[in-house]
Design an enzyme around this catalytic site. Structure first.
Site, PDB file in Angstrom:
ATOM      1  N   ASP A 280      15.308  -8.163   8.221  1.00  0.00           N
ATOM      2  CA  ASP A 280      16.335  -7.585   9.063  1.00  0.00           C
ATOM      3  C   ASP A 280      15.631  -6.619  10.018  1.00  0.00           C
ATOM      4  OD1 ASP A 280      19.093  -6.665   9.784  1.00  0.00           O
ATOM      5  OD2 ASP A 280      18.345  -4.817   8.876  1.00  0.00           O
ATOM      6  N   ALA A 281      16.260  -6.340  11.155  1.00  0.00           N
ATOM      7  CA  ALA A 281      15.603  -5.496  12.170  1.00  0.00           C
ATOM      8  C   ALA A 281      16.016  -4.037  12.087  1.00  0.00           C
ATOM      9  CB  ALA A 281      15.885  -6.049  13.566  1.00  0.00           C
ATOM     10  N   TYR A 282      17.286  -3.765  12.404  1.00  0.00           N
ATOM     11  CA  TYR A 282      17.749  -2.392  12.583  1.00  0.00           C
ATOM     12  C   TYR A 282      17.983  -1.697  11.239  1.00  0.00           C
ATOM     13  CZ  TYR A 282      18.184  -3.962  17.349  1.00  0.00           C
ATOM     14  OH  TYR A 282      17.894  -4.472  18.596  1.00  0.00           O
TER      15      TYR A 282
ATOM     16  N   ARG B  94      25.995   4.183  13.349  1.00  0.00           N
ATOM     17  CA  ARG B  94      25.537   3.052  12.557  1.00  0.00           C
ATOM     18  C   ARG B  94      26.673   2.429  11.749  1.00  0.00           C
ATOM     19  NH1 ARG B  94      22.577  -1.382  12.174  1.00  0.00           N
ATOM     20  NH2 ARG B  94      21.621  -1.695  10.131  1.00  0.00           N
TER      21      ARG B  94
ATOM     22  N   SER C 216      18.311 -11.155  12.714  1.00  0.00           N
ATOM     23  CA  SER C 216      19.073  -9.959  13.067  1.00  0.00           C
ATOM     24  C   SER C 216      20.380 -10.269  13.788  1.00  0.00           C
ATOM     25  CB  SER C 216      18.207  -9.069  13.973  1.00  0.00           C
ATOM     26  OG  SER C 216      18.920  -7.966  14.472  1.00  0.00           O
ATOM     27  N   ASN C 217      21.314  -9.325  13.658  1.00  0.00           N
ATOM     28  CA  ASN C 217      22.523  -9.346  14.475  1.00  0.00           C
ATOM     29  C   ASN C 217      22.216  -9.063  15.936  1.00  0.00           C
ATOM     30  OD1 ASN C 217      24.406  -9.916  12.463  1.00  0.00           O
ATOM     31  ND2 ASN C 217      24.837  -7.768  12.033  1.00  0.00           N
TER      32      ASN C 217
END
Length: 229
Positions: free
Chosen positions: A9-11, A45, A122-123
């Protein structure tokens, strides 16, 4: 079956999503959030995520950048900063310049040196992910940045996790999926990936039907974990 492919995942996992508010708070022009930036970052977030879930459930997809802006607008109003257009723009600009957590570059380098496939799932939109990987200087350590934009729905829809097998031609059992989001790690575990939850905040395990195989405090142990899996 041995792990061949490491997906991140990224964030919040590779990139520090609180950094935008923290950095803005340290700039003289935005001293107004010097005390409240942790609340701004947290609300931002949480709304970013909850809006993505609601849009996934209702089938009303939009870009993650729009969701990010909507979440920020809610957070600024909640914390009493809705009237500052300059602050809003600065926070959005900084979101395109997020830095990776300190251990990320060496961790990815070690995985690549050992011959593993590495990618982001990722989203985030492709443009956002390209900017983040460039800003963090890790683009050369990733084989792909897989975005939900190609399927038009956010995590944790299974069609998102399908993107990994489509890109790398690997079985689910060959994938280590790493996320800082407990819900993401749980859903991906239910999908069939071996999952590692990066629990930087020491949070309780989510009460969901599936649990990640591994719980870590940061990403530094990923190379050893994969080799021993």
């Amino acid at each position: 079956m041995a792990i061949t492919t490491c997906i991140f995942d990224a964030y919040g996992t590779l990139f520090d999503v609180a950094a935008a508010a923290r950095l803005a708070a340290g700039e003289p022009d935005f001293a107004e959030i010097a005390e409240s930036w942790p609340q701004v970052a947290e609300h931002w977030r949480q709304k970013q995520l909850s809006y993505s879930w609601l849009r996934a459930v209702t089938g009303d997809y939009t870009s993650f950048w729009q969701v990010t802006q909507d979440g920020l607008d809610w957070a600024l109003e909640k914390t009493g900063h809705a009237g500052s257009s300059a602050l809003r723009q600065r926070l959005l600009d900084l979101y395109w310049e997020l830095q990776a957590y300190p251990e990320v570059p060496d961790m990815l380098r070690a995985l690549k040196a050992a011959g593993y496939n590495t990618a982001i799932l990722s989203n985030g939109s492709p443009e956002m992910l390209e900017a983040a990987t460039a800003s963090a200087g890790i683009g050369d350590r990733l084989d792909a940045c897989l975005s939900v934009e190609s399927v038009g729905i956010f995590k944790p829809d299974p069609r998102v996790y399908d993107l990994v097998g489509q890109r790398f031609g690997c079985a689910k059992e060959e994938v280590l999926f790493v996320s800082s989001n407990g819900w993401d790690a749980a859903a991906a575990s239910g999908y069939g990936f071996t999952c590692a939850w990066v629990n930087r905040g020491g949070d309780p395990v989510d009460r969901l039907p599936w649990r990640p195989a591994h719980i870590l405090t940061d990403l530094s142990g990923i190379p050893n974990l994969v080799q021993s899996a």
